[in-house]
Scaffold this active site. Sequence first.
Site, PDB file in Angstrom:
ATOM      1  CG  HIS A  14      -1.837   1.178   1.291  1.00 46.96           C
ATOM      2  ND1 HIS A  14      -3.167   1.050   1.604  1.00 46.96           N
ATOM      3  CD2 HIS A  14      -1.648   2.502   1.078  1.00 46.96           C
ATOM      4  CE1 HIS A  14      -3.744   2.241   1.585  1.00 46.96           C
ATOM      5  NE2 HIS A  14      -2.831   3.144   1.270  1.00 46.96           N
ATOM      6  CG  HIS A  16      -0.820   7.159  -0.850  1.00 49.50           C
ATOM      7  ND1 HIS A  16      -2.040   7.347  -1.449  1.00 49.50           N
ATOM      8  CD2 HIS A  16      -1.072   6.459   0.288  1.00 49.50           C
ATOM      9  CE1 HIS A  16      -2.990   6.801  -0.710  1.00 49.50           C
ATOM     10  NE2 HIS A  16      -2.436   6.253   0.356  1.00 49.50           N
ATOM     11  CG  ASN A  42      -5.127   8.638  -3.064  1.00 48.31           C
ATOM     12  OD1 ASN A  42      -4.066   8.153  -3.451  1.00 48.31           O
ATOM     13  ND2 ASN A  42      -5.268   9.216  -1.884  1.00 48.31           N
ATOM     14  CE  LYS A 100      -7.924   2.394  -0.814  1.00 47.43           C
ATOM     15  NZ  LYS A 100      -6.722   2.675  -0.075  1.00 47.43           N
ATOM     16  CG  HIS A 137      -9.836   4.254   3.520  1.00 45.24           C
ATOM     17  ND1 HIS A 137      -8.652   4.938   3.652  1.00 45.24           N
ATOM     18  CD2 HIS A 137     -10.623   4.673   4.538  1.00 45.24           C
ATOM     19  CE1 HIS A 137      -8.721   5.739   4.704  1.00 45.24           C
ATOM     20  NE2 HIS A 137      -9.921   5.593   5.253  1.00 45.24           N
ATOM     21  CG  HIS A 175      -4.921   2.013   5.926  1.00 45.84           C
ATOM     22  ND1 HIS A 175      -6.259   1.933   6.185  1.00 45.84           N
ATOM     23  CD2 HIS A 175      -4.815   2.707   4.771  1.00 45.84           C
ATOM     24  CE1 HIS A 175      -6.917   2.555   5.234  1.00 45.84           C
ATOM     25  NE2 HIS A 175      -6.079   3.034   4.359  1.00 45.84           N
ATOM     26  CG  ASP A 248      -1.644   4.718   4.032  1.00 47.56           C
ATOM     27  OD1 ASP A 248      -1.665   5.163   2.869  1.00 47.56           O
ATOM     28  OD2 ASP A 248      -2.486   5.008   4.891  1.00 47.56           O
ATOM     29  CB  ALA A 264      -4.838  12.414   6.437  1.00 48.10           C
TER      30      ALA A 264
HETATM   31  O1  DOR Z   1      -3.365   9.246   5.858  1.00 47.49           O
HETATM   32  C1  DOR Z   1      -3.745   8.980   4.733  1.00 47.49           C
HETATM   33  N1  DOR Z   1      -3.224   9.593   3.647  1.00 47.49           N
HETATM   34  N2  DOR Z   1      -4.725   8.089   4.579  1.00 47.49           N
HETATM   35  C2  DOR Z   1      -5.295   7.853   3.393  1.00 47.49           C
HETATM   36  O2  DOR Z   1      -6.172   7.047   3.328  1.00 47.49           O
HETATM   37  C3  DOR Z   1      -4.878   8.630   2.203  1.00 47.49           C
HETATM   38  C4  DOR Z   1      -3.526   9.125   2.336  1.00 47.49           C
HETATM   39  C5  DOR Z   1      -3.161  10.173   1.306  1.00 47.49           C
HETATM   40  O3  DOR Z   1      -3.443   9.971   0.127  1.00 47.49           O
HETATM   41  O4  DOR Z   1      -2.551  11.173   1.677  1.00 47.49           O
HETATM   42 ZN    ZN Z   2      -3.355   5.049   1.724  1.00 50.81          ZN
END
Ligand code: DOR
Ligand code: ZN
Length: 346
Positions: A14, A16, A42, A100, A137, A175, A248, A264
């Site tokens: 997982h 980003h 995303n 997802k 999620h 997560h 994550d 976040a």
């Molecule tokens: O903390 C997070 N950041 N949780 C998520 O589900 C998305 C991620 C983000 O894309 O920044």
């Molecule tokens: Zn994530």
Amino acid sequence: MTTRLTIARPDDWHLHLRDGAMMEGVLPHTTAHFARAIIMPNLVPPVVTGDDAAAYRDRILAALPEGSDFRPLMTLYLTETTDPADVRKAAADGLISAVKLYPAGATTNSASGVRDFDRVRAVFEAMAEIGLPLCVHGEVTRPEIDIFDREAVFIDEVLDPIRRATPGLRVVMEHITTAEAAAYAAAGGDDLAATITVQHLMLDRNDMLVGGMRPHYYCLPILKRGTHRPKLVEAATSGSPQFFLGTDSAPHPQHRKEAECCAAGCFTAPVALSCLAAVFEEAGALDRLEGFTSQHGPEFYGLPVNPEKITLEKGDPIDIPATVETGAGPVAVFNPGRPLHWRVAP
Ligand code: DOR
Ligand code: ZN
């Protein structure tokens, strides 16, 4: 005392990576240690179709550091208008490894996610038929549900009904942050797995909130009450093939974290393995680290374990850089607030 540990090269189930200048800046911190990663879709706009995933994959491959053989495992962002035929084709072409599910509004860039789960039923059915995993999620978004309860409520109200209605659907609870989620995953059988992040294994909400608010510990799902963390450590170090690493790692420019409304995400990629070695050592489970980082994930996804090895060495505390520079601005590196003695040998 163990001071060296050689394990199969890990994967991150997982991750980003973002896009453009941010991606270029953060990608080497993953490829330095990991062979493959499940790439979150995303982006803005999200990676919705097979064509979107192919184009994003090509941008990632073009940005790889010289000589890297890192393999991005692509995902599609499920929307209420996702076409099951497009999902089938992308999977058959070997272009995607998962789909997802973001409940609409649950987290960063989730506005195009799912509101009415009945509207994606045909996609779930196609995925069950072809064995394509659904990465979830798992948080409800109803405003009356307290943010600390959103994961547990999701399991009862959304996830369990979906799984009952779609036999054979392979699900990754991503997560996980609660004792409830760990217990549900452990009881789920071969079609269910869960990923756990570094920050949820090391921290609880007190670390984020006591003595001042630490924005770099703010992520979603949010860090929970301290009673949950030991249950997550227990799951990760249990040796059960249903639990594996999904960092994550979610980079945001520093100014978006240190802000009135903080974004976040924790950028853990550079220190993830040092952190995990510390967690597993503390649990007396260093011999199970390889399962968590390198074996259980490929097993669930039906992929071979990486043939290459990496070695972790224990010694003087590592230097955790405050930030990593990217073309999109500096990104603060996750620092668990304690010395980390394990490093990946060069
Ligand atoms: O903390 C997070 N950041 N949780 C998520 O589900 C998305 C991620 C983000 O894309 O920044
Ligand atoms: Zn994530």
